[in-house]
Design an enzyme around this catalytic site. Structure first.
Site: not given
Ligand SMILES: *Cc1c(COP(=O)(O)O)cnc(C)c1O
Length: 373
Positions: A218, A252, A254-255, A323, A352
Site C-alpha cells: 500500500g 509486501e 506491489g505498486r 469507441c 496495475y
Molecule cells: C494488493 C495487495 C498488496 C500490494 O498492494 P500495493 O498497493 O500494490 O502495494 C499486498 N498485500 C495484499 C494482501 C494485497 O491484496
C-alpha cells in the site's frame, strides 16, 4: 518526467504500441528498498507478474506474495526456488491443495482470510505455517483504497480461528497479516503499522510462540507528481523503531516496487479541435493501460516530438482508439504542441497497467513488450 536514455532509445525504435520495461531501473529501485527497510520484503505479484520483472526482483526480495492459484503456478514456474506467501480472498480447496507441492522450504506462509477458509485448509491435513489476516477498524487518513469489507477477519472470526487451530495441530499459527489501506505515505503507513503491532501483540499474547507481523503493502505512488517517491528511508527507520526483539516484521508492497520501471509507448494517429478543445488520438488506449481509468487520474506522459503530421496546440486531451468516452489517458495535459507521428511515452506504467487491462475489447493489436537494462 525525463525518460531514462535506454527507454527513450527503445521508445524511438520499436513498433508502437509497446510496453518498455527498464530492468536496470527496477533492480536499483528494489535494492534501495531492500537497503532502507529492516523487514522481510515480499513482492506482491499481482501488481505485475511479468516473468522478466520477477526474475529481476528475485535477488532483492525474501519472497513473492501470490493471491491466486494462477499466480502461484506462474511464480513456481518462473522462480522455482523462491519462497511464496499465498494470500488472497476466496481461495478454493483446489488452489490450497495445489500449494502443497511447495510445502516446507518454499511455501512460506498461507494468509488465512476467514474461518471457512481455515476449515478447508485444515481438512487437507497438511502441515503449513499460517498467518491470520486481520481486518481492524483502524484510522487510515488519506488512504486511496481501504481494504475493509470482505478482507480479513474481525475479533470474533479470529477467535473462531484459534479454536479451529487448537484442533488442527498440523497448522502452525505464526502471527498476523494486515493489508489495511493503500496509497499511503510513510508517516500514515507507519501509523497503521503501529496500530497493527499494538493490537496484534496483545491479541497474540498467550498464543504460544508466534510474533510475526506482515504489515502489508500500500505504499503510495503519486501519479500527479511522477518524480516523487515513497519515503522508504523514513518508513524503514520508523519500522526499526516499532519492532521489538524477537519479532519478525514483513512488508509486501506491489505498486510502489514496479510502477516506475514501466512505460507504455505509442504514437499519435490523429489530432483534432472539437468544441474548442484539442485532442490527440493515440494508437492503443486504456485497453492496454487501464490505470488512469481504474484510478481516476491523468497518466503522466512525455511527448517525443518526431512527428511531421498535422499538429494542435495544448492543453491536449489524450485518448485511445476505443469507441467509448471513457478511453481517456490524460485530460487537458500541459503540452505546447502535439503532432501526428509524435511518440508518447506514459510513465508509471509498470504496475496495475497491462495486467489489469481489458485487452480484447475492440480487438486491436496487442502491444509489444521490450526490456532494456
Ligand atoms: C494488493 C495487495 C498488496 C500490494 O498492494 P500495493 O498497493 O500494490 O502495494 C499486498 N498485500 C495484499 C494482501 C494485497 O491484496
Amino acid at each position: 518526467m525525463p525518460l531514462p536514455g535506454a527507454v527513450r532509445e527503445c521508445a524511438l525504435s520499436v513498433a508502437p504500441p509497446a510496453y518498455v520495461y527498464d530492468l536496470a531501473g527496477l533492480r536499483a529501485h528494489a535494492a534501495s528498498i531492500r537497503a532502507a527497510v529492516p523487514a522481510e520484503f515480499f513482492y506482491a505479484a499481482k501488481a505485475n507478474p511479468d516473468a522478466r520483472l520477477l526474475t529481476a526482483l528475485k535477488p532483492y526480495v525474501d519472497g513473492i506474495e501470490v493471491s491466486s492459484g494462477g499466480e502461484l503456478a506462474h511464480v513456481r514456474e518462473v522462480l522455482p526456488d523462491a519462497r511464496v506467501a499465498f494470500g488472497g480472498p476466496g481461495k478454493t480447496a483446489e488452489e490450497l491443495d495445489a500449494a502443497f507441492p511447495l510445502a516446507g522450504r518454499r511455501l512460506h506462509r498461507i494468509h488465512v482470510e476467514s474461518p471457512g477458509e481455515l476449515r478447508r485448509l485444515a481438512a487437507l491435513r497438511r502441515e503449513a505455517d499460517v498467518l491470520l489476516r486481520v481486518n481492524l477498524p483502524l484510522a487510515a487518513a488519506g488512504a486511496s483504497l481501504r481494504m475493509s469489507g470482505p478482507f480479513g477477519m474481525d475479533a470474533e472470526a479470529l477467535g473462531t480461528c484459534l479454536d479451529l487451530l487448537a484442533r488442527a495441530p498440523w497448522l502452525r499459527l505464526r502471527g498476523v497479516h494486515a493489508h489495511l489501506a493503500s496509497g499511503l505515505d510513510a508517516v500514515p503507513l507507519l501509523d497503521v503499522a503501529a496500530q497493527v503491532l499494538a493490537w496484534g501483540r496483545s491479541w497474540l499474547d498467550g498464543v504460544d510462540g508466534p510474533a510475526e507481523f506482515n504489515v502489508g503493502g500500500g505504499m503510495a505512488v503519486d501519479y500527479c507528481a511522477p518524480g516523487r517517491r515513497f519515503d522508504w528511508a523514513a518508513y524503514g527507520t520508523g519500522l526499526a523503531a516499532l519492532r521489538r526483539p524477537g519479532e519478525v516484521l514483513r512488508i509486501e508492497p506491489g505498486r510502489a516496487v514496479t510502477a516506475y520501471c514501466g512505460w507504455y509507448v505509442t504514437d499519435v494517429l490523429d489530432v483534432k479541435r472539437t468544441h474548442g478543445a484539442s485532442y490527440a488520438v493515440l494508437r492503443g488506449g486504456t485497453h492496454h493501460l487501464r490505470t488512469p481509468v481504474a484510478k481516476g487520474h491523468d497518466q503522466p506522459f512525455t511527448v517525443l516530438p518526431v512527428g511531421d503530421g498535422a499538429a494542435v496546440d495544448g492543453p491536449v486531451t489524450v485518448v485511445g482508439q476505443l469507441c467509448t468516452p471513457k478511453d481517456v489517458l490524460a485530460r487537458n495535459a500541459a503540452v505546447e504542441r502535439i503532432a501526428v507521428g509524435d511518440i508518447v511515452a506514459f510513465a508509471l506504467a509498470g504496475a496495475y497497467a497491462w495486467n489489469i487491462s481489458h485487452h480484447d475489447f475492440l480487438m486491436h493489436p496487442k502491444p509489444g513488450v521490450h526490456y532494456v537494462g
